[in-house]
Design a protein around this motif. Structure first.
Motif, PDB file in Angstrom:
ATOM      1  N   SER A   2       0.848  -1.194   0.000  1.00 30.96           N
ATOM      2  CA  SER A   2       0.000   0.000   0.000  1.00 30.96           C
ATOM      3  C   SER A   2       0.883   1.243   0.000  1.00 30.96           C
ATOM      4  CB  SER A   2      -0.928   0.016   1.220  1.00 30.96           C
ATOM      5  OG  SER A   2      -0.204  -0.023   2.409  1.00 30.96           O
ATOM      6  N   ASP A   3       1.110   1.783  -1.180  1.00 31.22           N
ATOM      7  CA  ASP A   3       1.807   3.049  -1.336  1.00 31.22           C
ATOM      8  C   ASP A   3       1.545   3.552  -2.750  1.00 31.22           C
ATOM      9  OD1 ASP A   3       3.498   1.627  -3.074  1.00 31.22           O
ATOM     10  OD2 ASP A   3       5.024   1.318  -1.543  1.00 31.22           O
ATOM     11  N   TRP A   4       2.180   4.645  -3.118  1.00 30.21           N
ATOM     12  CA  TRP A   4       1.930   5.231  -4.439  1.00 30.21           C
ATOM     13  C   TRP A   4       3.021   4.879  -5.441  1.00 30.21           C
ATOM     14  CZ3 TRP A   4      -2.638   6.221  -5.749  1.00 30.21           C
ATOM     15  CH2 TRP A   4      -3.563   6.767  -4.853  1.00 30.21           C
ATOM     16  N   THR A   5       3.491   3.636  -5.437  1.00 28.88           N
ATOM     17  CA  THR A   5       4.470   3.201  -6.431  1.00 28.88           C
ATOM     18  C   THR A   5       3.884   2.190  -7.416  1.00 28.88           C
ATOM     19  OG1 THR A   5       5.262   1.381  -5.045  1.00 28.88           O
ATOM     20  CG2 THR A   5       6.342   3.524  -4.767  1.00 28.88           C
ATOM     21  N   SER A   6       2.688   1.703  -7.155  1.00 28.08           N
ATOM     22  CA  SER A   6       2.061   0.704  -8.022  1.00 28.08           C
ATOM     23  C   SER A   6       1.687   1.335  -9.364  1.00 28.08           C
ATOM     24  CB  SER A   6       0.819   0.152  -7.321  1.00 28.08           C
ATOM     25  OG  SER A   6       0.179  -0.805  -8.115  1.00 28.08           O
ATOM     26  N   TYR A   7       1.825   0.563 -10.469  1.00 23.22           N
ATOM     27  CA  TYR A   7       1.635   1.171 -11.794  1.00 23.22           C
ATOM     28  C   TYR A   7       1.430   0.093 -12.857  1.00 23.22           C
ATOM     29  CZ  TYR A   7       2.912   3.762 -16.069  1.00 23.22           C
ATOM     30  OH  TYR A   7       2.919   4.328 -17.320  1.00 23.22           O
ATOM     31  N   ILE A   8       0.535   0.388 -13.811  1.00 22.46           N
ATOM     32  CA  ILE A   8       0.410  -0.422 -15.020  1.00 22.46           C
ATOM     33  C   ILE A   8      -0.195   0.450 -16.123  1.00 22.46           C
ATOM     34  CG2 ILE A   8      -1.901  -1.345 -14.531  1.00 22.46           C
ATOM     35  CD1 ILE A   8      -0.817  -4.072 -15.633  1.00 22.46           C
ATOM     36  N   ARG A   9       0.178   0.157 -17.365  1.00 23.14           N
ATOM     37  CA  ARG A   9      -0.233   0.995 -18.503  1.00 23.14           C
ATOM     38  C   ARG A   9      -0.870   0.144 -19.590  1.00 23.14           C
ATOM     39  NH1 ARG A   9       4.431   2.749 -19.443  1.00 23.14           N
ATOM     40  NH2 ARG A   9       4.963   1.777 -21.418  1.00 23.14           N
ATOM     41  N   SER A  10      -1.765   0.757 -20.361  1.00 24.65           N
ATOM     42  CA  SER A  10      -2.424   0.049 -21.458  1.00 24.65           C
ATOM     43  C   SER A  10      -1.421  -0.328 -22.541  1.00 24.65           C
ATOM     44  CB  SER A  10      -3.544   0.901 -22.059  1.00 24.65           C
ATOM     45  OG  SER A  10      -3.051   2.119 -22.582  1.00 24.65           O
ATOM     46  N   SER A  11      -1.767  -1.361 -23.312  1.00 31.75           N
ATOM     47  CA  SER A  11      -0.867  -1.843 -24.355  1.00 31.75           C
ATOM     48  C   SER A  11      -1.128  -1.146 -25.692  1.00 31.75           C
ATOM     49  CB  SER A  11      -1.001  -3.353 -24.509  1.00 31.75           C
ATOM     50  OG  SER A  11      -2.356  -3.722 -24.708  1.00 31.75           O
ATOM     51  N   THR A  12      -2.297  -1.340 -26.280  1.00 34.29           N
ATOM     52  CA  THR A  12      -2.600  -0.778 -27.599  1.00 34.29           C
ATOM     53  C   THR A  12      -3.623   0.340 -27.543  1.00 34.29           C
ATOM     54  OG1 THR A  12      -4.315  -2.450 -27.956  1.00 34.29           O
ATOM     55  CG2 THR A  12      -2.097  -2.961 -28.747  1.00 34.29           C
ATOM     56  N   HIS A  13      -4.275   0.537 -26.434  1.00 38.84           N
ATOM     57  CA  HIS A  13      -5.352   1.521 -26.354  1.00 38.84           C
ATOM     58  C   HIS A  13      -4.841   2.878 -25.893  1.00 38.84           C
ATOM     59  CE1 HIS A  13      -7.984  -2.222 -25.941  1.00 38.84           C
ATOM     60  NE2 HIS A  13      -8.285  -1.665 -27.091  1.00 38.84           N
ATOM     61  N   TYR A  14      -5.199   3.902 -26.648  1.00 39.96           N
ATOM     62  CA  TYR A  14      -4.758   5.256 -26.348  1.00 39.96           C
ATOM     63  C   TYR A  14      -5.745   6.252 -26.945  1.00 39.96           C
ATOM     64  CZ  TYR A  14      -3.138   5.080 -31.193  1.00 39.96           C
ATOM     65  OH  TYR A  14      -3.081   4.931 -32.567  1.00 39.96           O
ATOM     66  N   LEU A  15      -5.619   7.517 -26.542  1.00 43.63           N
ATOM     67  CA  LEU A  15      -6.352   8.621 -27.155  1.00 43.63           C
ATOM     68  C   LEU A  15      -5.354   9.550 -27.825  1.00 43.63           C
ATOM     69  CD1 LEU A  15      -8.984   9.650 -24.426  1.00 43.63           C
ATOM     70  CD2 LEU A  15      -9.191   7.929 -26.238  1.00 43.63           C
ATOM     71  N   ASP A  16      -5.739  10.088 -28.970  1.00 48.59           N
ATOM     72  CA  ASP A  16      -4.867  10.970 -29.740  1.00 48.59           C
ATOM     73  C   ASP A  16      -5.748  12.006 -30.433  1.00 48.59           C
ATOM     74  OD1 ASP A  16      -3.117  12.213 -31.498  1.00 48.59           O
ATOM     75  OD2 ASP A  16      -2.170  10.356 -32.168  1.00 48.59           O
ATOM     76  N   PRO A  17      -5.567  13.303 -30.171  1.00 47.01           N
ATOM     77  CA  PRO A  17      -6.411  14.307 -30.827  1.00 47.01           C
ATOM     78  C   PRO A  17      -6.291  14.292 -32.348  1.00 47.01           C
ATOM     79  CG  PRO A  17      -4.611  15.346 -29.620  1.00 47.01           C
ATOM     80  CD  PRO A  17      -4.628  13.911 -29.216  1.00 47.01           C
TER      81      PRO A  17
END
Length: 209
Positions: free
Chosen positions: A59-74
């Motif tokens: 329990s702290d603020w170091t946990s992280y994961i990111r999407s693979s192919t999904h993104y937003l782009d204007p």
């Protein structure tokens, strides 16, 4: 195009079109896609099962994961992301472009646009800039972040999964480039993530709309 081997149905690809924020139900319908996460980006016990992110321990603020192919782009029309959280535990969730996870000790300061939910103070972070928000301390609240083709970002929330969506903030920082979905569960909360984007491919059966 592709053809199902068992039914012999033929499907064709078509581009998704994001037509702007709608006040209806989020996360359902053919225009929403479950966010796929890249396990190789996971740090400090973050894990994803489909589009549901959780933390196995700690329990702290170091946990992280990111999407693979999904993104937003204007440049491809923008879109929106939708989040729910299992309880009122601490979670940071939003959109991020390179450099990714640039503040791993306090990862909620890494995201370009994000909601930061806790049991006390709730706010939005745009990198290290914090903006006060409404008290979202409720397990059934929902959150959406939208991006239009000009790079305008807006934050919405809804209480108890019903009623009106509230516009919480319009960002003064214009988006440019590809922004991936990333999540940081502080402890034992789970976060469910969907995306609606003009950059995604949708499939329709031949002969249908």
């Amino acid at each position: 195009r592709y053809e199902e081997t068992d039914t012999r149905k033929i499907y064709r690809a078509r581009n998704a079109t994001w037509t702007g924020f709608s006040s209806g139900t989020s996360g359902s319908g053919s225009d929403w896609t479950e966010v796929a996460f890249d396990s190789s980006t996971a740090a400090n016990n973050a894990t994803a099962s489909g589009n549901v992110v959780s933390r196995s321990s700690g329990s702290d603020w170091t946990s992280y994961i990111r999407s693979s192919t999904h993104y937003l782009d204007p440049s491809t029309g923008g879109g929106e992301v939708y989040f729910t959280v299992s309880d009122n535990s601490h979670v940071s969730m939003g959109l991020e472009k390179s450099p990714y996870n640039s503040v791993p000790a306090d990862v909620y300061q890494s995201r370009d646009y994000s909601f930061h939910t806790t049991a006390a103070t709730n706010n939005m972070y745009e990198s290290t800039s914090s903006y006060d928000g409404t008290d979202w301390n409720n397990a059934t609240n929902e959150w959406r972040i939208t991006m239009d083709s000009a790079g305008l970002i807006k934050y919405y929330y809804r209480v108890n999964s019903s009623g009106s969506w509230n516009l919480e903030r319009t960002s003064t920082v214009t988006a440019s480039g590809k922004y991936y979905v990333s999540v940081s569960p502080h402890s034992n909360a789970t976060c469910t993530c969907f995306i609606k984007s003009s950059s995604q491919t949708l499939w329709a059966e031949r002969g249908t709309a």
